[in-house]
Design a protein around this motif. Structure first.
Motif, short mmCIF file in Angstrom:
data_model
loop_
_atom_site.label_atom_id
_atom_site.label_comp_id
_atom_site.label_asym_id
_atom_site.label_seq_id
_atom_site.Cartn_x
_atom_site.Cartn_y
_atom_site.Cartn_z
N GLY A 140 -8.07 -12.30 -5.81
CA GLY A 140 -9.28 -13.08 -6.05
C GLY A 140 -9.55 -13.29 -7.53
O GLY A 140 -8.81 -12.82 -8.41
N SER A 141 -10.65 -14.00 -7.82
CA SER A 141 -10.96 -14.40 -9.20
C SER A 141 -11.25 -13.22 -10.12
O SER A 141 -11.15 -13.35 -11.34
CB SER A 141 -12.17 -15.35 -9.20
N GLU A 142 -11.61 -12.07 -9.55
CA GLU A 142 -11.87 -10.90 -10.40
C GLU A 142 -10.63 -10.42 -11.13
O GLU A 142 -10.73 -9.70 -12.12
CB GLU A 142 -12.40 -9.75 -9.53
N ALA A 143 -9.44 -10.83 -10.65
CA ALA A 143 -8.18 -10.33 -11.21
C ALA A 143 -7.46 -11.39 -12.05
O ALA A 143 -6.24 -11.32 -12.20
CB ALA A 143 -7.27 -9.86 -10.08
N MET A 144 -8.19 -12.33 -12.62
CA MET A 144 -7.54 -13.36 -13.44
C MET A 144 -6.87 -12.77 -14.68
O MET A 144 -5.88 -13.30 -15.17
CB MET A 144 -8.56 -14.41 -13.85
N GLY A 145 -7.41 -11.69 -15.20
CA GLY A 145 -6.85 -11.07 -16.40
C GLY A 145 -5.89 -9.94 -16.12
O GLY A 145 -5.09 -9.57 -16.98
N GLY A 146 -5.94 -9.39 -14.91
CA GLY A 146 -5.04 -8.28 -14.58
C GLY A 146 -5.68 -7.32 -13.60
O GLY A 146 -6.85 -7.46 -13.21
N VAL A 147 -4.88 -6.33 -13.20
CA VAL A 147 -5.32 -5.34 -12.22
C VAL A 147 -4.93 -3.95 -12.71
O VAL A 147 -3.82 -3.74 -13.22
CB VAL A 147 -4.68 -5.58 -10.83
N ILE A 148 -5.86 -3.01 -12.58
CA ILE A 148 -5.60 -1.59 -12.86
C ILE A 148 -5.83 -0.83 -11.56
O ILE A 148 -6.94 -0.84 -11.02
CB ILE A 148 -6.50 -1.05 -13.97
N ASN A 149 -4.79 -0.21 -11.04
CA ASN A 149 -4.87 0.47 -9.74
C ASN A 149 -4.60 1.96 -9.94
O ASN A 149 -3.52 2.35 -10.40
CB ASN A 149 -3.85 -0.13 -8.76
N VAL A 150 -5.58 2.78 -9.60
CA VAL A 150 -5.47 4.24 -9.71
C VAL A 150 -4.97 4.79 -8.37
O VAL A 150 -5.62 4.57 -7.34
CB VAL A 150 -6.82 4.87 -10.08
N ILE A 151 -3.84 5.47 -8.39
CA ILE A 151 -3.27 6.06 -7.18
C ILE A 151 -3.49 7.57 -7.23
O ILE A 151 -3.06 8.23 -8.19
CB ILE A 151 -1.77 5.76 -7.05
N THR A 152 -4.16 8.12 -6.22
CA THR A 152 -4.43 9.56 -6.21
C THR A 152 -3.26 10.32 -5.57
O THR A 152 -2.38 9.74 -4.93
CB THR A 152 -5.73 9.86 -5.45
N LYS A 153 -3.29 11.62 -5.72
CA LYS A 153 -2.18 12.46 -5.28
C LYS A 153 -2.15 12.62 -3.76
O LYS A 153 -3.18 12.64 -3.09
CB LYS A 153 -2.30 13.86 -5.92
N THR A 154 -0.93 12.76 -3.23
CA THR A 154 -0.72 13.10 -1.82
C THR A 154 -0.59 14.61 -1.71
O THR A 154 0.14 15.23 -2.49
CB THR A 154 0.55 12.43 -1.28
N PRO A 155 -1.27 15.25 -0.75
CA PRO A 155 -1.19 16.72 -0.64
C PRO A 155 0.24 17.18 -0.40
O PRO A 155 0.93 16.65 0.48
CB PRO A 155 -2.09 17.03 0.57
N PRO A 156 0.73 18.16 -1.16
CA PRO A 156 2.08 18.71 -0.92
C PRO A 156 2.11 19.55 0.35
O PRO A 156 1.05 19.93 0.89
CB PRO A 156 2.34 19.55 -2.16
N GLN A 157 3.29 19.84 0.84
CA GLN A 157 3.43 20.65 2.04
C GLN A 157 2.87 22.05 1.82
O GLN A 157 3.00 22.63 0.74
CB GLN A 157 4.91 20.75 2.45
N GLY A 158 2.20 22.60 2.85
CA GLY A 158 1.66 23.94 2.77
C GLY A 158 0.21 23.95 2.33
O GLY A 158 -0.49 22.93 2.37
N THR A 159 -0.24 25.11 1.88
CA THR A 159 -1.62 25.31 1.41
C THR A 159 -1.60 25.62 -0.09
O THR A 159 -0.85 26.49 -0.53
CB THR A 159 -2.29 26.47 2.16
N HIS A 160 -2.43 24.90 -0.85
CA HIS A 160 -2.44 25.06 -2.30
C HIS A 160 -3.87 25.08 -2.83
O HIS A 160 -4.73 24.36 -2.32
CB HIS A 160 -1.66 23.93 -2.97
N LEU A 161 -4.09 25.88 -3.84
CA LEU A 161 -5.38 25.95 -4.52
C LEU A 161 -5.15 26.05 -6.01
O LEU A 161 -4.38 26.89 -6.48
CB LEU A 161 -6.20 27.15 -4.03
N LYS A 162 -5.82 25.19 -6.76
CA LYS A 162 -5.72 25.22 -8.22
C LYS A 162 -7.12 25.18 -8.81
O LYS A 162 -7.92 24.32 -8.46
CB LYS A 162 -4.89 24.05 -8.75
N LEU A 163 -7.39 26.12 -9.70
CA LEU A 163 -8.67 26.18 -10.42
C LEU A 163 -8.38 26.12 -11.91
O LEU A 163 -7.39 26.69 -12.38
CB LEU A 163 -9.42 27.47 -10.09
N GLY A 164 -9.24 25.44 -12.64
CA GLY A 164 -9.04 25.35 -14.07
C GLY A 164 -10.35 25.14 -14.80
O GLY A 164 -11.34 24.68 -14.22
#
Length: 326
Positions: free
Chosen positions: A155-179
């Protein structure tokens, strides 16, 4: 006479051993070379933004630039604006009437740049310009940038370009990261409590048929002031809360569905002085409160010929209020 003969046999045996060792080392080198070739093949990137279908980056008809998770970590980018700062052709300015940052691409202003998250449009405070500082990098897998007209697809909103943010897919198993990150605007020798406190969490479970991902991000920034003696503050006081939850179900290889919930809250504050004729200097206070609550559902079915049917539904409530108080 026997002694020379034994010596020859020993010499022949040593040659055979050396020959076998040489073959073994050659096999190891060849195996490593083939492994390296496999790694090179795996490094080829798949992008989706340019054609709205998954294709190898070398096969898309429109040039697509990709910012990877590794590059984001290397640059220590905390939001989308910081992650895109080093891309040629992108220019950042302060959004009109706000303290956020918007992007323009190759002469097209921010109203003609479409910003997506996993292919979904984001609600914006004014026009179609989105504040890039409101999108955090905690859960970003990669960012795809398409420069130039993409209005035929988006559509017309993208006449200048598109920026698409792709988020992470969960890896196999159970994971927890704190920082956490703690910092100060003063030098290391100054005795001063931390000005910046940042805490983030990433929890995921992937059991093949179903997966769950919960990410949260909290930041408290006291701002900075070059001249503590006067009332004016140079850096905004900032507090943000960002929570996302997504559950996906893949009962068969041919179809999958997912439900995502997202909540974002941001408060900004700055003090500055202004001169009013007849009154003199007065203290002004700038306040901005942004809040976003979003729920989305997605469904994808893949046919035998690899063609796909996709359906998306989402609800979003977004508010961005700016106040200048005297």
């Amino acid at each position: 006479m026997n002694t020379p003969r034994k010596t020859n046999e020993n010499y022949s045996l040593e040659k055979n051993i050396l020959f076998l060792v040489f073959i073994f080392l050659s096999g190891q080198i060849n195996a490593q070379d083939s492994a390296s070739e496999k790694k090179i093949i795996q490094l080829e990137k798949t992008v989706i933004t340019a054609t709205r279908t998954e294709k190898n980056i070398l096969e898309v008809p429109i040039r697509t630039e990709v910012v990877t998770e590794e590059e984001i970590k290397k640059n220590r980018a905390k939001n989308l604006k910081e992650a895109l700062e080093y891309i040629p052709g992108l220019f950042f300015t302060e959004s009109h009437g706000k303290k956020g940052q918007v992007v323009s691409i190759q002469g097209f202003n921010s109203d003609r740049i479409l910003v997506l998250v996993n292919g979904e449009r984001q609600t914006t405070p004014t026009g179609s310009s989105i504040d890039l500082t409101q999108i955090k990098t905690t859960d970003i897998d990669r960012i795809e940038i398409v420069k130039g007209a993409s209005s035929a697809l988006y559509g017309s909103e993208a006449m200048g370009g598109v920026i698409n943010v792709i988020t992470k897919t969960p890896p196999q198993g159970t994971h927890l990261k704190l920082g956490t990150n703690v910092g100060s605007y003063l030098s290391a020798s100054d005795s001063h409590p931390p000005d910046i406190f940042h805490l983030y969490e990433d929890f995921s479970i992937n059991k093949n048929i179903w997966n769950l991902k919960v990410t949260s991000d909290f930041k408290n920034d006291k701002g900075f002031d070059f001249e503590p003696a006067d009332v004016d503050t140079d850096g905004d006081k900032l507090e943000t809360i960002n929570i996302s939850t997504k559950i996906g179900i893949t009962p068969k290889a041919s179809w999958d569905t997912s439900l995502a919930l997202h909540y974002f809250l941001e408060n900004k504050k700055r003090l500055y002085t202004g001169n009013v004729p007849g009154i003199g200097n007065i203290i002004n206070q700038y306040l901005e409160d942004a809040e976003r609550a979003k729920a989305s559902w997605a469904y994808c079915y893949t046919f035998n010929n690899d063609s796909q049917f996709k359906s998306n539904m989402y609800y979003e409530n977004f508010s961005d209020i700016s106040i200048e108080d005297i």
